[in-house]
Scaffold this active site. Structure first.
Site, short mmCIF file in Angstrom:
data_model
loop_
_atom_site.label_atom_id
_atom_site.label_comp_id
_atom_site.label_asym_id
_atom_site.label_seq_id
_atom_site.Cartn_x
_atom_site.Cartn_y
_atom_site.Cartn_z
N ASP A 146 0.84 -1.21 0.00
CA ASP A 146 0.00 0.00 0.00
C ASP A 146 0.87 1.26 0.00
OD1 ASP A 146 0.51 -0.34 2.75
OD2 ASP A 146 -1.58 -0.68 3.26
N LYS A 149 5.95 1.60 2.23
CA LYS A 149 6.97 1.78 3.29
C LYS A 149 7.56 0.44 3.71
CE LYS A 149 4.87 4.47 6.31
NZ LYS A 149 4.53 5.28 7.48
N ASP A 202 -5.33 -11.03 6.18
CA ASP A 202 -6.08 -11.15 7.43
C ASP A 202 -6.58 -9.81 7.96
OD1 ASP A 202 -3.44 -10.19 8.23
OD2 ASP A 202 -4.12 -10.57 10.27
N1 HPA Z 1 -5.91 -6.27 4.07
C1 HPA Z 1 -5.11 -7.05 4.84
N2 HPA Z 1 -3.87 -6.70 5.17
C2 HPA Z 1 -3.40 -5.53 4.70
C3 HPA Z 1 -4.19 -4.69 3.89
C4 HPA Z 1 -5.50 -5.08 3.56
O1 HPA Z 1 -6.27 -4.38 2.85
N3 HPA Z 1 -3.42 -3.62 3.58
C5 HPA Z 1 -2.22 -3.83 4.19
N4 HPA Z 1 -2.21 -4.96 4.87
MG MG Z 2 -1.95 -8.80 8.27
#
Ligand code: HPA
Ligand code: MG
Length: 226
Positions: A146, A149, A202
């Protein structure tokens, strides 16, 4: 990955783009564990589509790296399912090719999320000593990127062990406003900024036992909140 990690563009393609207005499929159209009824909004990416896309990513990866010996570094926990399925498909391609080299599979564990929020402190839990990567062609396999980082921190850590080459495969890339611009070389899907679960992704350790990628509902978040 190129040497400069500040701004990355994707290699051949940026993944299948899922637009912000994609409502997903009705849950009624698919099978899913009944213990999660009420906890999900929709099926966002059906399991079969994930598998078909993974098959193509495997072909792209083999096209680029097929004549190198590859060290796969699976980022746990969420990466386990994508990594297993990607490795399966790479193995299938290798069985049908005359020019292949051995591939090893290793694991590293990172943790940064509590509930649906990313925390500042990223922990590298397993395999801190990655000296086995020195001089090798490394394929990092992640479930989701996402802000980038996590990926940036991990790349820095891996680079310190001087591999010959590093490529990153990410099943999902989330469009977030605070993206570092650091993107995987191989992307399955580019998705909107929504919290998704399933296919080993998760919410506080739940929903890994769901094979589709789904959007979690508000009541699902409440039910499994810590
Ligand atoms: N879902 C699960 N874990 C995650 C997400 C997500 O949307 N974004 C970053 N880690
Ligand atoms: Mg997770």
């Amino acid at each position: 990955m190129a040497d400069d990690l500040t701004i990355q563009t994707c290699g051949k393609d940026g993944g299948i783009v899922i637009n912000d207005d994609w409502p997903g499929y009705s849950l009624e159209l698919f099978n899913y564990p009944k213990h999660y009824s009420g906890d999900l909004e929709c099926v966002y990416i059906p399991h079969g589509v994930i598998m078909d896309r993974t098959e193509r990513l495997a072909r792209n990866i083999m096209g680029d790296l097929g004549d190198h010996d590859i060290v796969v570094l699976c980022v746990l926990k969420a990466g386990y399912q994508f990594c297993a399925d990607l490795v399966e498909r790479i193995k299938a391609l290798s069985r049908n090719s005359d020019h292949t080299l051995p591939m090893s599979v290793n694991f590293i564990r990172l943790k940064s999320y509590v509930n649906d929020q990313s925390t500042e402190d990223l922990h590298i839990v397993g395999a801190e000593d990655l000296s086995f990567l020195t001089g090798k062609n490394v394929l990092i396999v992640e479930a989701i990127v996402d802000t980038g980082k996590t990926m940036k921190t991990l790349l820095k850590h891996v680079e310190a062990f001087r591999p010959k080459m590093i490529k990153v495969a990410g099943l999902l890339v989330k469009r977030v406003p605070n993206s570092s611009g650091c993107l995987p070389d191989y992307v399955g899907f580019e998705i909107p900024n929504r919290f998704v679960v399933g296919y080993a992704l998760d919410y506080n350790e739940y929903f890994r036992d769901l094979n589709h990628i789904c959007v979690i509902s508000e009541s699902g978040k409440l039910k499994y909140k810590v």
